[in-house]
Design a protein around this motif. Structure first.
Motif, PDB file in Angstrom:
ATOM      1  N   LEU A   1      14.767   3.671  -0.766  1.00 25.04           N
ATOM      2  CA  LEU A   1      13.568   3.502  -1.577  1.00 25.04           C
ATOM      3  C   LEU A   1      12.446   2.901  -0.740  1.00 25.04           C
ATOM      4  O   LEU A   1      12.701   2.245   0.267  1.00 25.04           O
ATOM      5  CB  LEU A   1      13.873   2.601  -2.779  1.00 25.04           C
ATOM      6  N   ASP A   2      11.226   3.084  -1.174  1.00 23.26           N
ATOM      7  CA  ASP A   2      10.035   2.584  -0.482  1.00 23.26           C
ATOM      8  C   ASP A   2       9.806   1.117  -0.856  1.00 23.26           C
ATOM      9  O   ASP A   2       9.532   0.804  -2.020  1.00 23.26           O
ATOM     10  CB  ASP A   2       8.840   3.456  -0.888  1.00 23.26           C
ATOM     11  N   LYS A   3       9.890   0.210   0.134  1.00 28.48           N
ATOM     12  CA  LYS A   3       9.776  -1.228  -0.127  1.00 28.48           C
ATOM     13  C   LYS A   3       8.397  -1.622  -0.652  1.00 28.48           C
ATOM     14  O   LYS A   3       8.292  -2.505  -1.504  1.00 28.48           O
ATOM     15  CB  LYS A   3      10.124  -2.021   1.128  1.00 28.48           C
ATOM     16  N   ALA A   4       7.352  -0.978  -0.168  1.00 32.12           N
ATOM     17  CA  ALA A   4       6.001  -1.294  -0.663  1.00 32.12           C
ATOM     18  C   ALA A   4       5.870  -0.890  -2.132  1.00 32.12           C
ATOM     19  O   ALA A   4       5.270  -1.622  -2.940  1.00 32.12           O
ATOM     20  CB  ALA A   4       4.950  -0.589   0.185  1.00 32.12           C
ATOM     21  N   LYS A   5       6.437   0.245  -2.485  1.00 33.55           N
ATOM     22  CA  LYS A   5       6.396   0.680  -3.886  1.00 33.55           C
ATOM     23  C   LYS A   5       7.228  -0.250  -4.766  1.00 33.55           C
ATOM     24  O   LYS A   5       6.847  -0.551  -5.908  1.00 33.55           O
ATOM     25  CB  LYS A   5       6.889   2.119  -4.019  1.00 33.55           C
ATOM     26  N   ILE A   6       8.356  -0.722  -4.247  1.00 32.07           N
ATOM     27  CA  ILE A   6       9.201  -1.654  -5.007  1.00 32.07           C
ATOM     28  C   ILE A   6       8.416  -2.930  -5.320  1.00 32.07           C
ATOM     29  O   ILE A   6       8.419  -3.408  -6.457  1.00 32.07           O
ATOM     30  CB  ILE A   6      10.499  -1.984  -4.236  1.00 32.07           C
TER      31      ILE A   6
ATOM     32  N   GLN B   1      12.473   9.832 -12.237  1.00 32.75           N
ATOM     33  CA  GLN B   1      11.281  10.670 -12.048  1.00 32.75           C
ATOM     34  C   GLN B   1      11.297  11.894 -12.974  1.00 32.75           C
ATOM     35  O   GLN B   1      10.262  12.267 -13.528  1.00 32.75           O
ATOM     36  CB  GLN B   1      11.169  11.091 -10.577  1.00 32.75           C
ATOM     37  N   ILE B   2      12.446  12.498 -13.146  1.00 30.10           N
ATOM     38  CA  ILE B   2      12.574  13.657 -14.045  1.00 30.10           C
ATOM     39  C   ILE B   2      12.240  13.242 -15.478  1.00 30.10           C
ATOM     40  O   ILE B   2      11.494  13.932 -16.182  1.00 30.10           O
ATOM     41  CB  ILE B   2      13.993  14.263 -13.965  1.00 30.10           C
ATOM     42  N   GLN B   3      12.793  12.105 -15.915  1.00 26.73           N
ATOM     43  CA  GLN B   3      12.542  11.649 -17.285  1.00 26.73           C
ATOM     44  C   GLN B   3      11.072  11.311 -17.500  1.00 26.73           C
ATOM     45  O   GLN B   3      10.490  11.657 -18.531  1.00 26.73           O
ATOM     46  CB  GLN B   3      13.440  10.448 -17.625  1.00 26.73           C
TER      47      GLN B   3
ATOM     48  N   LYS C   1      -0.453   7.627 -11.698  1.00 26.68           N
ATOM     49  CA  LYS C   1       0.817   8.204 -11.234  1.00 26.68           C
ATOM     50  C   LYS C   1       1.423   7.352 -10.127  1.00 26.68           C
ATOM     51  O   LYS C   1       2.640   7.217 -10.034  1.00 26.68           O
ATOM     52  CB  LYS C   1       0.609   9.641 -10.770  1.00 26.68           C
ATOM     53  N   GLN C   2       0.577   6.755  -9.294  1.00 29.30           N
ATOM     54  CA  GLN C   2       1.065   5.891  -8.217  1.00 29.30           C
ATOM     55  C   GLN C   2       1.719   4.626  -8.793  1.00 29.30           C
ATOM     56  O   GLN C   2       2.755   4.173  -8.295  1.00 29.30           O
ATOM     57  CB  GLN C   2      -0.080   5.505  -7.258  1.00 29.30           C
TER      58      GLN C   2
END
Length: 192
Positions: free
Chosen positions: A109-114, A152-154, A178-179
């Motif tokens: 996973l992306d740490k910045a996004k987390i 993401q699908i849900q 969305k981001q």
């Protein structure tokens, strides 16, 4: 000869009926084993497009299954499977999965996004997705450590209208970019 045949048929039928009457109904674990092929042993999913059921609330499982069965929640497979179970079966499965330990996934996973998602979670989702998504309030599902592709699908289904978004969720999600939503999903996927 005919009397013997009738006697034998009657005795055989009586034994069969007696055996069926004495057979125990399936246990919650037996019913839940039907889910293992897709949702993993004891509800711990091994596949990125399948949710883990382990640690979900009984209410969330029952609500989802009823919606699958009625067609209120879109699905490719679950609607057909849910039709084979009763409401009592849904409750038994919900109780079983609610008692299982939360299944921790290992995913990149992306740490910045987390980090960004962590800052968004409490103010936007924390009232219903409790303890960083480890628990859900009432029929709200637990989000912690679910597979990112599944989340993401849900979310895509909710945003497109394919799946009806609960009102309390919609008022928080609709204003988010969305981001921001992607960051929030990374956060939930990261929680162990």
């Amino acid at each position: 000869m005919t009397m013997k045949w009738r006697g034998w048929a009657l005795a055989t039928g009586a034994l069969a009926i007696s055996a069926m009457a004495q057979a125990a109904p399936p246990t919650a674990a037996m019913l839940s084993n039907a889910c293992a092929g897709c949702h993993g042993t004891n509800g711990g999913s091994a596949g990125p497009s399948m949710p883990s059921l382990a640690g979900q609330s009984k209410e969330a499982i029952v609500d989802a299954m009823k919606k699958f069965k009625s067609g209120a929640r879109p699905t490719t497979v679950m609607g057909r499977l849910a039709k084979g179970f009763s409401d009592a079966d849904f409750v038994a499965m919900g109780e079983y999965f609610s008692k299982q330990k939360l299944h921790a996934t290992n995913q990149t996973l992306d740490k910045a996004k987390i980090a960004k998602g962590a800052s968004l979670q409490e103010t936007n989702c924390g009232r219903c997705h409790i303890e960083d998504g480890k628990e859900g309030k009432d029929d709200t599902p637990a989000m912690a450590s679910q597979w990112l592709p599944y989340l993401q699908i849900q979310m895509a289904d909710y945003l497109s209208g394919k799946r009806k978004m609960p009102e309390k969720m919609e008022e928080k999600v609709k204003p988010m970019s969305k981001q921001d939503l992607d960051a929030l999903l990374h956060f939930y996927a990261s929680v162990k």
